[in-house]
Enzyme design. Structure first.
Site, mmCIF file in Angstrom:
data_model
loop_
_atom_site.group_PDB
_atom_site.id
_atom_site.type_symbol
_atom_site.label_atom_id
_atom_site.label_comp_id
_atom_site.label_asym_id
_atom_site.label_seq_id
_atom_site.Cartn_x
_atom_site.Cartn_y
_atom_site.Cartn_z
ATOM 1 N N SER A 49 7.643 8.747 -5.535
ATOM 2 C CA SER A 49 6.191 8.550 -5.534
ATOM 3 C C SER A 49 5.556 9.789 -6.156
ATOM 4 C CB SER A 49 5.680 8.362 -4.100
ATOM 5 O OG SER A 49 5.848 9.578 -3.377
ATOM 6 N N ASP A 84 7.426 5.566 -8.681
ATOM 7 C CA ASP A 84 6.947 4.518 -7.774
ATOM 8 C C ASP A 84 5.410 4.549 -7.722
ATOM 9 O OD1 ASP A 84 7.178 2.525 -5.835
ATOM 10 O OD2 ASP A 84 7.357 3.956 -4.176
ATOM 11 N N GLY A 208 7.768 -2.540 0.361
ATOM 12 C CA GLY A 208 7.642 -2.581 1.824
ATOM 13 C C GLY A 208 8.874 -3.132 2.508
ATOM 14 N N THR A 232 10.180 4.059 4.215
ATOM 15 C CA THR A 232 9.928 4.478 5.605
ATOM 16 C C THR A 232 11.188 4.435 6.481
ATOM 17 O OG1 THR A 232 7.704 3.595 5.339
ATOM 18 C CG2 THR A 232 8.406 4.059 7.583
HETATM 19 P P1 13P Z 1 8.485 0.989 2.957
HETATM 20 O O1 13P Z 1 8.121 2.429 3.164
HETATM 21 O O2 13P Z 1 7.701 0.077 3.821
HETATM 22 O O3 13P Z 1 9.962 0.776 3.070
HETATM 23 O O4 13P Z 1 8.053 0.627 1.464
HETATM 24 C C1 13P Z 1 8.673 1.258 0.381
HETATM 25 C C2 13P Z 1 8.055 0.877 -0.912
HETATM 26 O O5 13P Z 1 7.621 -0.225 -1.110
HETATM 27 C C3 13P Z 1 8.010 1.881 -1.984
HETATM 28 O O6 13P Z 1 7.184 1.504 -3.028
#
Ligand code: 13P
Length: 287
Positions: A49, A84, A208, A232
């Site tokens: 990111s 990202d 996600g 996450t």
């Molecule tokens: P999570 O943090 O919910 O796993 O999502 C990661 C994501 O979509 C990165 O772009």
């Protein structure tokens, strides 16, 4: 050597499995993900990111670290280094720094502007042999300052962006960054199916990935998802293992405070999480 993610995702879509994108934050994360991919003979995408890129002191540091690590660890499985949720400017910065894949997240722009900017970036990325992901509709929740309302994508807008020559497409289908709330309604497979009907062979991306139940992951793959992002869940696993080590007083025993010992349980926890996801996504032995 880093590779574009285009080929690995085409193969994944045709073979009905998904390649994991695991976001990296530092050396431990990167090493854990690369070693697990190699051990399982799986292709992998390292996600960065903008916030994590800044934390690691900049994109050139990231490219240097990943390239060096791949050589020193003899990583031979296909690895893509991917920006990202990139903004327009940062897409150019990553192309310059040597990333092998970028995501332009123009989902917060009106669709015409998203299309115009994506089109320009497709040409810039492809001129360098770099793959590009675009986004339509938004991923709910917050990730590193990128906030989305979680609206489902309009399949016709997905088709318009797919036609620009992007290599893979992230479409909001009720997915959320971070932990899912108790009252989450689940993924909209109706939307996903409508999108895949219009976008054909284009690999679709599920953001996600943390906390989506296994049956929903499998169904999403059967409806054309070929890349699943996980961030996450590795953070939670790392934090829990580190907390356990410290709460057991192990950092106070002998030289347990040595960072190589202190960070080892978290490192192993990331490896276990990545392994579990690669097995679920079906990418093991697909390198
Ligand atoms: P999570 O943090 O919910 O796993 O999502 C990661 C994501 O979509 C990165 O772009």
């Amino acid at each position: 050597m880093l590779v574009s993610a285009a080929e690995m995702l085409k193969k994944a879509k045709a073979g009905h499995y998904a390649v994991g994108q695991f976001n990296i934050n530092n050396l431990e994360w990167t090493k854990a993900i690369l070693l697990t991919a190699q051990e399982l003979n799986s292709p992998v995408i390292l996600g960065v990111s903008e916030g994590a890129g800044k934390y690691m002191t900049g994109y050139k540091t990231v490219v240097g670290m990943v390239n060096g690590m791949m050589e020193e660890l003899n990583i031979t499985v296909p690895v893509a280094l991917h920006l990202d949720h990139g903004s327009y400017d940062h897409c150019y910065k990553c192309l310059e720094a040597g990333f092998s894949s970028i995501m332009f997240d123009g989902s917060h722009y009106p669709i015409e502007e998203n299309v115009a900017k994506t089109k320009e970036l497709v040409a810039a990325a492809h001129a360098k042999g770099v793959s590009i992901e675009a986004e339509v509709g938004s991923i709910g929740g917050e990730e590193d300052g990128v906030v989305g309302m979680g609206e489902c994508a309009d399949p016709n807008e997905c088709k318009a962006v797919a036609d620009l020559g992007v290599d893979f497409l992230a479409a909001g289908i009720g997915n959320i960054h971070g932990k899912y709330p108790e009252n989450w309604k689940g993924l909209s497979f109706e939307t996903l199916d409508a999108i895949q009907q219009l976008t054909g062979d284009l690999p679709l991306v599920l953001h996600g990935g943390t906390g989506i139940p296994a049956d929903m992951i499998k169904k999403a793959i059967s409806l054309g998802v070929a890349k699943i992002n996980v961030n996450t869940e590795c953070q939670l696993a790392f934090a829990a293992a580190t907390r356990e080590y410290i709460e057991a007083g192990k950092d106070q025993q002998g030289k347990g405070y040595d960072p190589r010992k202190l960070l080892a349980p978290g490192f192993e926890a990331i490896k276990a999480t990545v392994k579990e996801k690669m097995e679920l996504f079906g990418s093991v032995n697909k390198a």
